[in-house]
Motif scaffolding. Structure first.
Motif, PDB file in Angstrom:
ATOM      1  N   GLU A  44      15.607  43.183  15.446  1.00 10.19           N
ATOM      2  CA  GLU A  44      17.018  43.396  15.787  1.00 10.19           C
ATOM      3  C   GLU A  44      17.764  42.070  15.911  1.00 10.19           C
ATOM      4  OE1 GLU A  44      19.679  45.871  19.059  1.00 10.19           O
ATOM      5  OE2 GLU A  44      17.495  45.860  19.202  1.00 10.19           O
ATOM      6  N   GLU A  45      17.134  41.090  16.563  1.00 10.89           N
ATOM      7  CA  GLU A  45      17.803  39.806  16.784  1.00 10.89           C
ATOM      8  C   GLU A  45      18.070  39.083  15.469  1.00 10.89           C
ATOM      9  OE1 GLU A  45      17.036  35.510  19.014  1.00 10.89           O
ATOM     10  OE2 GLU A  45      15.673  37.187  19.393  1.00 10.89           O
ATOM     11  N   ILE A  46      17.054  39.033  14.581  1.00 10.92           N
ATOM     12  CA  ILE A  46      17.240  38.304  13.326  1.00 10.92           C
ATOM     13  C   ILE A  46      18.221  39.028  12.415  1.00 10.92           C
ATOM     14  CG2 ILE A  46      15.227  39.349  12.166  1.00 10.92           C
ATOM     15  CD1 ILE A  46      16.546  35.755  11.775  1.00 10.92           C
ATOM     16  N   ILE A  47      18.231  40.369  12.458  1.00 12.19           N
ATOM     17  CA  ILE A  47      19.189  41.111  11.628  1.00 12.19           C
ATOM     18  C   ILE A  47      20.620  40.841  12.093  1.00 12.19           C
ATOM     19  CG2 ILE A  47      20.077  43.456  11.228  1.00 12.19           C
ATOM     20  CD1 ILE A  47      17.311  44.354  10.549  1.00 12.19           C
ATOM     21  N   SER A  48      20.821  40.714  13.403  1.00 13.12           N
ATOM     22  CA  SER A  48      22.166  40.405  13.903  1.00 13.12           C
ATOM     23  C   SER A  48      22.602  39.014  13.449  1.00 13.12           C
ATOM     24  CB  SER A  48      22.211  40.524  15.429  1.00 13.12           C
ATOM     25  OG  SER A  48      21.369  39.550  16.024  1.00 13.12           O
ATOM     26  N   GLN A  49      21.629  38.069  13.378  1.00 12.92           N
ATOM     27  CA  GLN A  49      21.953  36.729  12.883  1.00 12.92           C
ATOM     28  C   GLN A  49      22.309  36.759  11.397  1.00 12.92           C
ATOM     29  OE1 GLN A  49      18.482  34.467  13.903  1.00 12.92           O
ATOM     30  NE2 GLN A  49      18.837  34.638  16.113  1.00 12.92           N
ATOM     31  N   LEU A  50      21.552  37.552  10.628  1.00  9.31           N
ATOM     32  CA  LEU A  50      21.842  37.672   9.195  1.00  9.31           C
ATOM     33  C   LEU A  50      23.181  38.364   8.964  1.00  9.31           C
ATOM     34  CD1 LEU A  50      18.299  38.606   7.785  1.00  9.31           C
ATOM     35  CD2 LEU A  50      19.365  36.363   7.913  1.00  9.31           C
ATOM     36  N   ASP A  51      23.534  39.296   9.845  1.00  4.88           N
ATOM     37  CA  ASP A  51      24.857  39.955   9.755  1.00  4.88           C
ATOM     38  C   ASP A  51      25.973  38.924   9.877  1.00  4.88           C
ATOM     39  OD1 ASP A  51      24.104  42.565   9.296  1.00  4.88           O
ATOM     40  OD2 ASP A  51      23.930  43.074  11.422  1.00  4.88           O
ATOM     41  N   LEU A  52      25.813  37.985  10.833  1.00  2.36           N
ATOM     42  CA  LEU A  52      26.819  36.933  11.025  1.00  2.36           C
ATOM     43  C   LEU A  52      26.944  36.067   9.771  1.00  2.36           C
ATOM     44  CD1 LEU A  52      26.022  35.781  14.690  1.00  2.36           C
ATOM     45  CD2 LEU A  52      28.028  37.059  13.930  1.00  2.36           C
ATOM     46  N   ILE A  53      25.787  35.724   9.192  1.00  2.38           N
ATOM     47  CA  ILE A  53      25.807  34.905   7.964  1.00  2.38           C
ATOM     48  C   ILE A  53      26.505  35.656   6.835  1.00  2.38           C
ATOM     49  CG2 ILE A  53      24.347  33.851   6.183  1.00  2.38           C
ATOM     50  CD1 ILE A  53      22.286  33.289   8.366  1.00  2.38           C
ATOM     51  N   GLU A  54      26.205  36.962   6.731  1.00  2.30           N
ATOM     52  CA  GLU A  54      26.803  37.770   5.662  1.00  2.30           C
ATOM     53  C   GLU A  54      28.322  37.836   5.807  1.00  2.30           C
ATOM     54  OE1 GLU A  54      26.079  42.155   3.577  1.00  2.30           O
ATOM     55  OE2 GLU A  54      24.910  41.556   5.330  1.00  2.30           O
ATOM     56  N   LYS A  55      28.796  37.786   7.067  1.00  2.38           N
ATOM     57  CA  LYS A  55      30.247  37.826   7.315  1.00  2.38           C
ATOM     58  C   LYS A  55      30.885  36.438   7.220  1.00  2.38           C
ATOM     59  CE  LYS A  55      29.735  41.734  10.502  1.00  2.38           C
ATOM     60  NZ  LYS A  55      29.715  42.113  11.931  1.00  2.38           N
ATOM     61  N   GLY A  56      30.027  35.408   6.937  1.00  4.66           N
ATOM     62  CA  GLY A  56      30.568  34.054   6.827  1.00  4.66           C
ATOM     63  C   GLY A  56      30.690  33.343   8.146  1.00  4.66           C
ATOM     64  N   GLU A  57      30.068  33.901   9.223  1.00  5.43           N
ATOM     65  CA  GLU A  57      30.130  33.270  10.539  1.00  5.43           C
ATOM     66  C   GLU A  57      28.856  32.467  10.797  1.00  5.43           C
ATOM     67  OE1 GLU A  57      31.019  36.157  13.538  1.00  5.43           O
ATOM     68  OE2 GLU A  57      32.406  37.253  12.240  1.00  5.43           O
TER      69      GLU A  57
END
Length: 677
Positions: A114-127
Motif C-alpha cells: 500500500e505504501e509503495i503504491i501510494s508513492q507510485l501514484d504521486l509519481i504518476e501524477k507528477g508529484e
C-alpha cells in the motif's frame, strides 16, 4: 485455467525480468533521458505484468501495472525522470522481487504494498515521492529498538558463528534519561563488547548512535563465548547505563516470527480499470512470445535432470577407466583400438555435459550493482562498479556457492577500502571510488578478482594486530612476505577496523570466505598497495565432479592429487634433503620448500630402503605458499570422478573424497590445501 504446470517457467522468467529492471534502473539513474533504457524497462514491466495476471498473482500484477504506467508516462514525456523518484522505483522492484521469492518458496506472492503504491501514484501524477528512510522509521518507534531487520548476510554470519561454538545474544541497553553524552556512552559500551566478541548489527544503526539520533535505549546483535551474566555486569559498570537485558538469539525463532509477519500483511488488490482490455493485450503479448519462442534454439532444462545425467556419465567414466585397464592387460589390438575410440567419444560427451551445466557468472554479478548503490548511500560514500567478463561460465554447483563469499568481499571493500568523498578529496583522488569485478578463464580454472581504488591494506597495522591477537609471533612476522601478511586478515575473527561498523561483518566474514573457497577446491590471494587500493583474487575449478589427478603410490596404497594444485614433480637425491627448524626441506629452484611425508600423515607402514638413494616429490601450491609431498612413486595422470566419503567420514584430515579406479580399487583424493602451511 490450471497454471501450476507453468510455475517453474514463470519463476525463472520473472527473475530474468527483475534482473533486467534492476540493471536498467541503475543505467537510468546515470542517463535519465536515454529513451532506449526507458523502453527496455517498460517492456520488462509490461511482460512481467502479463505473466503475473495470467498466473493469477494479483498483488504482483497490480504493482507491476503501476510501474508500467509510470514508464509509459516517461516515454511519452508526461513524466520527467528525477533523482527523487529513483528510490521509490528501486523500492517497488524490491517488493516485486520479494513477491517472486515468496512464490518460489511455495507462497502466494501476497505482500503489503500500500505504501509503495501510494508513492507510485504521486509519481504518476507528477508529484514528488519520498521514500521513508530506515532512520525515520526507527525514530517513529523509539521505544521499539529490538533487532528486526537482519539481512541474509548477517544471518549467515550468525549461523556460521553458532556452528563454530560461539553464542549469539541480543543485548538491549537502556541509558538514564538524564544522560548528557549518549554517543560517548554508546562508544564505551561498544569498546567494552569488542574485547569479548563481535558486534554484528545494531538498532538504531551505528551512524544514528554516533549522531545521538535515538531515544535512551539501543539493541546490539553480539557474538561471543563469554558468560552473559559476566557480560551484563561489565556493561552495567559503564556510567549512566541504567539497565541491560541479554537474551539468547535463535535464528530459527527469528525466521519464524518474520514468516508470521509476512502472513499477516494486508492484501492490496490491483486496479480494475480497463481490466478486460489489459488482459486482452496481455494475451496478445503471450501469443507473440509463444510464436517467437517457437523459433528459439534454446530450451529450459531442470537442473535435477542435468544432475542425473552427470551422475550417469560419472559411472561411464569409471567403466571407461576399467576398460582401458583391461585392454592394456590383454594387449589385444582390436580391443585397444575400440576402447581408444570410445574414450575419444566419451571425452567429447563429457565436454558437452559439462558445458550444459555451465552458467554465466553474470547470474551472481548482476546482484552487486544494486547492493553497492544501497551500501554507498548507507555509508555516505560515492562508489561506481565496473563489471568485466560477466559472460565467463562456471559449473552450476560452484555458482551456487560463490555468491556469499563475493558479497563478503564487496562489503569489506566498501567499508574498509573505499574512503569517504571528503577523505578522497584530501588525498587528491576522485571523490567517487571504484570497485572492479572481473572474471576470466585460465586453463581449467576461472579467476574472479575484486579490486578497489581505496586505501589499500596497511602492512604494519595488520602485522601488529596479528601479533596482538596471537595469530603469529614477533619472530614469525619478520619472515613473512607482503602477501603473506595481507592474507593474515583471512584469519578467524581478525579485524583492523578501529571504528564500529555493522557492514562488513567485523572480521567474522573473511575467514568464512577463505573456508568456502577452499571447500570448492579453490584458493584466494590478496595484493595491495597502501593508499592505492587492494585486489582479492579467487581461483576456482571449472567443475567439481570430474577432475584430473596425478595418481601416486604409498607402499601398496594409491592416492590421487588434483592436477590443479600441482606445480611439477621431481625425483631428488636423499642427500639433497636438509633439516631446518625441526622440518625437512629442499632447495628447489633457489627457494626453500618444506617437505611433507605422506606415509606419516596417512599412517602408511613404511620400511626405509637403504639402497634407494632417490625420493619422489610432488610440488604443490596453495596461493603463494609451496610445499613438497613425498611419495613412494608416480603412477600417472588420469581423469577421475570425485565421490564423497559419506556422512560417517566427515572432516577427515587432508582427504577431500575418493574415486574408483579402472581396476576397481578405491583411491583417496588428497586435499593438498590442508598440507601446505
Amino acid at each position: 485455467m490450471e497454471t501450476s504446470q507453468y510455475l517453474d517457467i514463470f519463476i525463472d522468467e520473472s527473475m530474468e525480468h527483475l534482473d533486467m529492471l534492476y540493471q536498467q534502473l541503475l543505467e537510468l539513474e546515470k542517463n535519465p533521458k536515454e529513451k532506449e533504457i526507458i523502453e527496455e524497462i517498460f517492456r520488462a514491466a509490461h511482460t512481467l505484468k502479463g505473466m503475473s495476471a495470467t498466473m493469477e498473482f494479483d498483488d504482483l500484477a497490480g504493482l507491476t501495472h503501476k510501474l508500467e504506467n509510470i514508464f509509459d508516462g516517461i516515454r511519452d514525456d508526461k513524466i520527467v525522470v528525477q533523482t527523487e523518484m529513483m528510490d521509490s522505483l528501486f523500492h517497488a522492484v524490491d517488493h516485486l522481487n520479494a513477491m517472486v521469492e515468496d512464490i518460489s518458496n511455495g507462497g502466494n506472492g501476497k505482500r503489503d504494498v500500500e505504501e509503495i503504491i501510494s508513492q507510485l501514484d504521486l509519481i504518476e501524477k507528477g508529484e514528488s515521492a519520498i521514500v521513508t528512510s530506515k532512520k525515520e522509521k526507527k525514530e517513529d518507534k523509539v521505544n521499539s529498538n529490538t533487532i528486526d531487520d537482519l539481512d541474509e548476510f548477517q544471518l549467515t554470519i550468525l549461523g556460521e558463528s553458532k556452528d563454530r561454538g560461539f553464542d549469539n545474544y541480543e543485548i538491549e541497553v537502556h541509558l538514564r534519561e538524564d544522560c548528557l553524552l549518549k554517543g560517548a556512552r554508546v562508544y564505551m559500551v561498544f569498546e567494552l563488547l569488542e574485547k569479548s566478541g563481535e558486534v554484528i548489527h545494531s538498532n538504531p544503526t551505528v551512524n544514528d548512535l554516533e549522531e545521538e539520533n535515538f531515544d535512551f535505549s539501543f539493541s546490539i546483535m553480539f557474538v561471543t563465548k563469554e558468560d552473559p551474566q559476566e557480560l551484563q555486569a561489565k556493561i552495567m559498570k559503564v556510567s549512566e547505563v541504567e539497565q541491560v537485558n541479554i537474551t539468547p538469539f535463535s535464528i530459527e525463532d527469528y525466521k519464524e516470527v518474520q514468516d508470521k509477519i509476512q502472513e499477516q500483511v494486508t492484501e492490496v488488490k490491483p486496479e480494475k480499470d480497463n481490466n478486460r482490455e489489459s488482459k486482452k493485450a496481455d494475451n496478445n503479448t503471450k501469443m507473440q512470445q509463444t510464436g517467437k519462442g517457437a523459433q528459439s534454439k534454446t530450451i529450459r532444462v531442470n537442473i535435477e535432470r542435468l544432475d542425473i545425467l552427470m551422475n550417469l556419465f560419472e559411472e561411464l567414466v569409471i567403466d571407461r577407466g576399467r576398460l582401458e585397464q583391461i585392454s592394456s592387460d590383454l594387449n589385444h589390438y582390436e580391443l585397444q583400438e575400440t576402447v581408444e575410440r570410445m574414450s575419444r567419444v566419451s571425452s567429447d560427451l563429457q565436454n558437452i555435459i559439462l558445458t550444459m551445466r555451465m552458467v554465466p557468472i553474470d547470474t551472481v554479478f548482476n546482484r552487486f550493482p544494486r547492493m553497492i548503490r544501497q551500501l554507498a548511500r548507507d555509508l555516505g560514500k560515492e562508489v561506481e562498479i565496473e563489471v568485466i567478463g560477466a559472460e565467463t561460465e562456471l559449473d552450476r554447483t560452484v555458482i551456487d556457492e560463490i555468491g556469499d563469499p563475493l558479497v563478503h568481499l564487496i562489503r569489506n571493500a566498501m567499508d574498509h577500502g573505499i574512503e569517504t568523498p571528503s577523505r578522497r578529496a584530501e588525498l587528491g583522488k576522485p571523490e567517487q571510488g571504484k570497485i572492479i569485478l572481473e572474471a576470466y578463464h585460465s586453463g581449467n580454472h576461472v579467476f574472479v578478482e575484486i579490486s578497489d581504488d581505496g586505501s589499500g591494506i596497511n602492512k604494519e597495522k595488520v602485522k601488529n594486530k596479528a601479533i596482538e591477537k596471537g595469530v603469529i609471533s614477533s619472530s614469525e612476522a619478520e619472515l613473512l612476505t607482503d602477501q603473506q601478511i595481507f592474507e593474515l586478515i583471512l584469519a578467524s575473527g581478525f579485524s583492523t577496523n578501529e571504528e564500529i561498523s555493522d557492514v562488513s561483518g567485523r572480521g567474522v566474514g573473511l575467514d568464512v570466505v577463505k573456508n568456502t573457497i577452499e571447500s570448492l577446491g579453490g584458493s584466494i590471494s590478496i595484493d595491495a598497495i597502501p593508499g592505492e587500493g587492494s585486489t582479492f583474487s579467487i581461483q576456482l575449478p571449472l567443475t567439481l565432479s570430474i577432475i584430473s589427478v596425478l595418481l601416486v603410490e604409498l607402499q601398496n596404497e594409491k592416492y590421487a592429487i588434483p592436477l590443479s594444485s600441482i606445480i611439477e614433480t621431481a625425483i631428488l637425491k636423499k642427500k639433497d634433503i636438509f633439516s631446518a627448524h625441526h622440518n625437512k626441506v629442499i632447495d628447489f629452484r633457489g627457494k626453500v620448500i618444506p617437505l611433507t611425508f605422506l606415509n606419516k600423515i596417512f599412517d602408511v607402514p613404511h620400511e626405509e630402503d637403504e639402497e634407494d638413494e632417490y625420493v619422489s616429490i610432488v610440488i604443490v601450491r596453495k596461493g603463494n605458499k609451496v610445499a613438497g609431498l613425498v611419495v613412494d612413486s608416480f603412477i600417472g595422470q588420469q581423469e577421475v570422478v570425485l565421490k564423497s566419503l559419506g556422512n560417517y567420514l566427515t572432516n577427515v584430515f587432508a582427504i577431500s573424497g575418493a574415486t574408483i579406479l579402472g581396476d576397481g580399487e578405491v583411491a583417496l583424493i588428497i586435499d593438498s590445501n590442508a598440507l601446505v602451511k
